[in-house]
Write an enzyme that holds these catalytic residues in place. Structure first.
Site, PDB file in Angstrom:
ATOM      1  N   GLU A 112      -5.713  39.908   8.584  1.00 44.07           N
ATOM      2  CA  GLU A 112      -4.266  39.810   8.812  1.00 44.07           C
ATOM      3  C   GLU A 112      -4.065  38.781   9.918  1.00 44.07           C
ATOM      4  OE1 GLU A 112      -0.955  39.715  10.329  1.00 44.07           O
ATOM      5  OE2 GLU A 112      -1.300  41.696  11.194  1.00 44.07           O
ATOM      6  N   CYS A 140       3.030  40.606  14.934  1.00 42.99           N
ATOM      7  CA  CYS A 140       2.882  39.759  13.744  1.00 42.99           C
ATOM      8  C   CYS A 140       4.152  39.811  12.898  1.00 42.99           C
ATOM      9  CB  CYS A 140       1.692  40.226  12.917  1.00 42.99           C
ATOM     10  SG  CYS A 140       0.134  40.264  13.812  1.00 42.99           S
TER      11      CYS A 140
END
Length: 516
Positions: free
Chosen positions: A287, A321
């Site tokens: 990720e 994020c």
């Protein structure tokens, strides 16, 4: 019906007097333990090296959270070998034993919730409510993956021919390298570690360089929960010194990484290389960040839009994020939404996160501080500064919530990840244009649509190219088991954390057919 925002930060945590008293006491307890030295842990044994690194409080640079020994390549080799040896027994343990470790760890962290909150406040600068949400998410990961493993242990359903019995079952992969980020240094660190462990794999855990103490505290929990020695090996160290070695090692079976695009791409490329003596293709679970957008339609609740943008953009100082770093607003409501966003953001309190009414704390390090300052200067040349822009690193790494309006859709500030409290706002002419701008990025992690137009919402579901799409809410605060988390394109491998599919990434399937 569960509250979908149960982990979303509140502006004033101190409204709950009991929780305030508990976390205040926890912060004092943690402050009494600051400055301790944490060793490397291999096969349950402590290991020291010649290199000791200090972890500091980003809100108060003079405060040392702890000191950790950094691993050398030689020590990294010891960790790999320990994990390899432990795998031979751990892979054969029962699901009940493995899941039981996770359930006990969850119970321990639940009892110590405010203590872990306090470590997050101190080591990574999380405001109270953000820390509380992260600790809750850690508990969710432990319990969810424990339950999911019982489902996977049943195997898959297959058909049988007369005189033949068929099975479809799963086996663990081997030794995994887990490299978590600083921004969710408890929840993601724990989730990626136990996802590997509950499936029967063993782990070399290289914690974030700015958050090694929180990982050390989690190691204490795993030991208390009964995890055998060597199943998880704690290996703080420099990515430059040991990172490539761990990724390249012929006994590394998979790498679970959360962090920057540059590092993720490097890991992905190196893991693809097959070295002499390597008999498998390594898996990468990655990720790698985002450039996340909230789009506001002409038919939108403008108050909801403003609240969603501000909370998503400036929660944890934009260091998620999933943070909203771009708002794209229809020209018909652009001015009114912009005005409301600026008004709400101007009310946010920035300061030391040990204070209960702080909403925007520090950014994590001097490197991050300087990078964000550079992007603010870039943004001033690409748009109109309407809020913030200031910064101060005299005590800690503080950057004001910053909003830059009238930014062109192709500007750098609209396409490059800043990872700080900086919001770019752009104007669109119609809904097709809103979608076009939202997709005008290399990333595809999260996004949100604020609209009351059913046709436009359906269009966004089809065309807004992100792994996590939210309708009429902010683009942060995914909940384990509710909104499985992971993105498209340069946001990573779309390895949906907190999903029914996630544990399978750590397993290999075996088909067995027996003829009678």
């Amino acid at each position: 019906m569960p509250n979908p925002y149960k982990h979303e930060p509140l502006t004033k945590f101190q409204e709950d007097a009991k929780a305030t008293a508990e976390i205040t006491a926890a912060i004092k307890k943690v402050e009494s333990e600051l400055g301790q030295t944490y060793p490397i842990i291999i096969n349950g044994q402590t290991v020291e090296s010649s290199n000791v690194i200090e972890s500091i409080n980003p809100a108060n640079k003079s405060e040392i959270i702890g000191r950790v020994y950094y691993a050398t390549v030689e020590i990294a080799e010891q960790a790999i070998q320990a994990a390899l040896a432990s795998f031979e027994t751990w892979k054969n343990t029962s699901v009940e034993l493995r899941a039981g470790v996770l359930f006990r760890a969850a119970a321990i962290i639940r009892r110590r919730k405010h203590e872990f909150n306090a470590w997050l406040v101190k080591e990574v600068g999380k405001p109270w409510a953000e820390a509380d949400g992260e600790t809750a998410e850690c508990i969710d990961f432990l319990e969810y993956y424990g339950r999911q493993m019982f489902e996977l242990a049943k195997g898959g359903e297959v058909k049988h021919n007369p005189g033949e019995h068929n099975e479809f079952t799963y086996f663990p992969l081997g030794v995994g390298i887990v490299i978590p980020p600083f921004n969710f240094s408890l929840a993601i660190m724990a989730g990626t570690t136990v996802g590997a462990v509950v499936t029967g794999n063993t782990v070399v855990l290289k914690p974030a360089e700015t958050a090694p103490v929180i990982a050390a505290k989690f190691m204490e929990v795993l030991k208390e929960a009964g995890l055998p020695d060597g199943v998880v090996n704690y290996l703080p160290g420099s990515g430059a010194e040991i990172g490539d070695y761990l990724v390249d090692h012929i006994k590394t079976r998979f790498i679970s990484f959360t962090g920057s695009r540059a590092v993720g791409c490097r890991i992905y490329g190196r893991a693809a290389q097959v070295h002499d003596g390597q008999i498998w293709l390594k898996r990468v679970i990655a990720e790698m960040g985002g450039k996340d957008t909230i789009i506001v339609d002409s038919e939108a609740d403008v108050d909801l839009a403003a609240q969603s943008i501000v909370k998503s953009a400036f929660g944890y100082a934009g260091q998620k994020c999933s943070a909203c770093s771009r708002a794209v607003i229809h020209q018909d409501v652009y001015d009114v939404v912009l005005e409301k966003v600026v008004a709400l953001a101007s009310e946010l309190k920035m300061g030391d996160p040990t204070n209960g009414d702080t909403f925007v704390g520090p950014v994590i390090s001097d490197k991050s501080f300087n990078k964000i300052k550079e992007y603010i200067e870039i943004g001033k040349g690409e748009g109109r500064l309407v809020l913030g822009g200031g910064s101060d690193d005299s005590t800690g790494y503080f950057v004001e919530p910053t909003i830059i309006a009238d930014v062109h859709e192709d500007a750098r500030l609209m396409k490059e990840e800043v990872f700080g409290p900086v919001l770019a706002i752009s104007k669109a002419t119609d809904f097709d244009h809103l979608i076009k701008v939202a997709n005008n990025t290399d990333y595809g992690l999260t996004g949100a649509v604020i609209s009351q137009n059913a046709a436009h919402i359906e269009q966004a579901k089809r065309e807004f190219h992100v792994g996590n799409l939210y309708i009429n809410r902010g683009c942060t605060a995914a909940i384990v088991g509710y909104q499985p988390f992971g993105g498209f394109n340069m946001s990573g491998t779309d390895s949906k954390a907190g999903s029914p599919d996630y544990l399978q990434l750590h397993l290999q399937a075996k088909s067995i057919s027996e003829t009678f």
